[in-house]
Design an enzyme around this catalytic site. Structure first.
Site, mmCIF file in Angstrom:
data_model
loop_
_atom_site.group_PDB
_atom_site.id
_atom_site.type_symbol
_atom_site.label_atom_id
_atom_site.label_comp_id
_atom_site.label_asym_id
_atom_site.label_seq_id
_atom_site.Cartn_x
_atom_site.Cartn_y
_atom_site.Cartn_z
ATOM 1 N N GLY A 124 -0.113 -6.709 -1.331
ATOM 2 C CA GLY A 124 1.044 -7.596 -1.379
ATOM 3 C C GLY A 124 1.797 -7.534 -2.694
ATOM 4 O O GLY A 124 1.518 -6.699 -3.560
ATOM 5 N N ILE B 27 0.702 2.838 -1.147
ATOM 6 C CA ILE B 27 1.876 2.070 -1.570
ATOM 7 C C ILE B 27 2.654 1.614 -0.337
ATOM 8 O O ILE B 27 3.123 2.434 0.457
ATOM 9 C CB ILE B 27 2.771 2.927 -2.487
ATOM 10 C CG1 ILE B 27 1.992 3.292 -3.762
ATOM 11 C CG2 ILE B 27 4.065 2.186 -2.832
ATOM 12 C CD1 ILE B 27 2.583 4.417 -4.569
ATOM 13 N N SER C 119 -0.466 1.042 9.665
ATOM 14 C CA SER C 119 -1.479 0.017 9.960
ATOM 15 C C SER C 119 -1.512 -0.204 11.474
ATOM 16 O O SER C 119 -0.593 0.228 12.194
ATOM 17 C CB SER C 119 -1.118 -1.293 9.259
ATOM 18 O OG SER C 119 0.054 -1.837 9.837
ATOM 19 N N ASP D 292 -4.211 3.125 8.699
ATOM 20 C CA ASP D 292 -4.541 2.288 7.543
ATOM 21 C C ASP D 292 -5.301 1.045 8.036
ATOM 22 O O ASP D 292 -4.862 0.369 8.977
ATOM 23 C CB ASP D 292 -3.208 1.873 6.888
ATOM 24 C CG ASP D 292 -3.380 1.262 5.511
ATOM 25 O OD1 ASP D 292 -4.399 1.528 4.868
ATOM 26 O OD2 ASP D 292 -2.458 0.528 5.085
ATOM 27 N N GLY E 125 -3.659 -1.278 -2.451
ATOM 28 C CA GLY E 125 -3.020 -2.351 -3.208
ATOM 29 C C GLY E 125 -2.430 -1.878 -4.523
ATOM 30 O O GLY E 125 -2.534 -2.561 -5.533
HETATM 31 P P1 13P Z 1 0.434 -2.638 -1.647
HETATM 32 O O1 13P Z 1 0.590 -3.947 -0.939
HETATM 33 O O2 13P Z 1 0.084 -2.827 -3.087
HETATM 34 O O3 13P Z 1 1.627 -1.746 -1.495
HETATM 35 O O4 13P Z 1 -0.821 -1.875 -0.993
HETATM 36 C C1 13P Z 1 -0.671 -1.181 0.206
HETATM 37 C C2 13P Z 1 -1.966 -0.772 0.792
HETATM 38 O O5 13P Z 1 -3.016 -0.820 0.192
HETATM 39 C C3 13P Z 1 -1.938 -0.264 2.165
HETATM 40 O O6 13P Z 1 -3.223 -0.021 2.664
HETATM 41 O O1 G3H Z 2 -2.666 -2.869 3.413
HETATM 42 C C1 G3H Z 2 -1.976 -3.084 4.390
HETATM 43 C C2 G3H Z 2 -0.627 -2.499 4.527
HETATM 44 O O2 G3H Z 2 0.224 -2.912 3.499
HETATM 45 C C3 G3H Z 2 -0.050 -2.730 5.896
HETATM 46 O O3 G3H Z 2 0.216 -4.034 6.156
HETATM 47 O O4 G3H Z 2 -0.602 -4.887 8.366
HETATM 48 O O5 G3H Z 2 1.501 -5.764 7.310
HETATM 49 O O6 G3H Z 2 1.431 -3.467 8.287
HETATM 50 P P1 G3H Z 2 0.662 -4.582 7.635
HETATM 51 ZN ZN ZN Z 3 -4.736 -1.382 1.930
#
Ligand code: 13P
Ligand code: G3H
Ligand code: ZN
Length: 326
Positions: free
Chosen positions: A193, A272, A59, A96, A229
């Site tokens: 989350g 994930i 991310s 991401d 997610g």
């Molecule tokens: P989770 O929070 O379900 O692991 O999803 C992660 C995600 O979508 C990252 O882009």
């Molecule tokens: O969907 C988002 C990812 O789980 C990354 O989250 O911005 O806390 O790194 P983050």
């Molecule tokens: Zn996501």
């Protein structure tokens, strides 16, 4: 591909061929998020040991955390580690939830092989405009692009929405044809989350909206779909966290059986992050609780890494179906 493809120098590939094979083979490529060395090693070791293609996912805030300059070097080193293990699995590095053209461009220019531009919080027209702008730049550099339609509920550092809006199937053809995006993230009931549903005692999580997914597949035959997610939120890890001083009451995720069903459809990428966070936190809490005098990071981050490797192997084998497909 020409010599100017930056990510090839890091030993990476884009997601195009990965998704084509996943579509044909009726499985999904795992996209695991990481922020640090132990997570990066665990993802690659887990995928090497299960012979799975992999998308290393970062991310914007994870990139800042690890340092934007250092990040591509970390990944280059991790790819070298995988090759040294005798493995030739395809590895992509993916941004991401990129939220601006500038961030996507910076990532592309520093060696990412794939980027997501998440315009799902904008109007349909602005989402198309932003995504198309990123696609135009990315494709010149051989980089693949994921767009998003529909909004997932849930809260992460950079991704936050109180309510979800399912993807509207009647929008997908126009979005894909006007943007040129290589894959599309959709909202069918997953959320970000560790607290995905508010369940009463004994209640099962609701089913994902497979009817929406099927309608999208009909409108975009053979087109790669992405599920965000998608953590299952292991009850064992939640229990361990709570047993050793944590407080994650009512954490619940997407049942593995629903993800398996999705992986056999046009869903070619499953994201994930939370499951990996929970696995590491559970082990670290246990060690801190049982050995309060421990202060060598290797003694708690090492076992946390081992737990994450096992989680990743199990996901690839039992949920995504990507094991043995590299
Ligand atoms: P989770 O929070 O379900 O692991 O999803 C992660 C995600 O979508 C990252 O882009
Ligand atoms: O969907 C988002 C990812 O789980 C990354 O989250 O911005 O806390 O790194 P983050
Ligand atoms: Zn996501």
């Amino acid at each position: 591909m020409t010599a100017s493809i930056i990510y090839e120098k890091l030993g990476l590939v884009n997601t195009r061929e990965m998704f084509q094979k996943a579509m044909e083979g009726r499985y999904a490529v795992p996209a695991y998020n990481f922020n640090n060395m132990e997570q990066l090693q665990a993802i690659l070791i887990g995928c090497v040991q299960s012979a799975s293609p992999v998308i290393l996912q970062v991310s914007g805030s994870a990139r800042e955390y690890a340092d934007a300059v250092m990040m591509p070097y970390m990944v280059e080193g991790a790819v070298a580690m995988a090759r040294n293990m005798g493995s030739n699995i395809p590895i992509a590095l993916h941004l991401d939830h990129g939220n601006t053209f500038e961030l996507a461009k910076e990532c592309i220019d520093s060696g990412f092989s794939s980027v997501m531009i998440d315009g799902s919080h904008h109007s349909f027209e602005d989402n198309i405009r932003l995504t198309a702008e990123v696609v135009e730049y990315a494709h010149k550099k051989g980089v693949t692009v994921e767009g998003e339609l529909g909004v997932l509920a849930g809260v992460e550092d950079e991704v936050s929405s109180a309510v979800s809006h399912y993807t509207q199937p009647e929008e997908v053809e126009e979005f894909v044809s006007k943007t040129g995006a290589d894959s599309l993230a959709i909202s069918i009931g997953t959320s970000h989350g560790a607290h995905k549903f508010k369940l009463k005692p004994g209640e099962e999580p609701p089913s994902l909206r497979f009817d929406i997914l099927e309608e999208i597949e009909k409108r975009l035959p053979g087109y790669p779909i992405v599920l965000h997610g998608a953590s299952s939120v292991s009850p064992e890890h939640v229990a361990m966290i709570n047993q050793f001083g944590g407080n994650l009451e009512s954490a619940v995720g997407i049942p593995a059986v629903q993800l398996r069903r999705a992986a056999q459809s046009a869903v070619c990428k499953i994201n994930i992050d939370s499951d990996g966070r929970l696995a590491m936190t559970a082990i670290i809490r246990k060690i801190f609780s049982e050995k309060p005098s421990e202060f060598d990071p290797r003694k708690y981050l090492g076992p946390a890494r081992t737990e994450l490797i096992e989680l990743i192997k199990a996901k690839n084998e039992d949920v995504l179906g990507s094991a043995g497909k590299a």
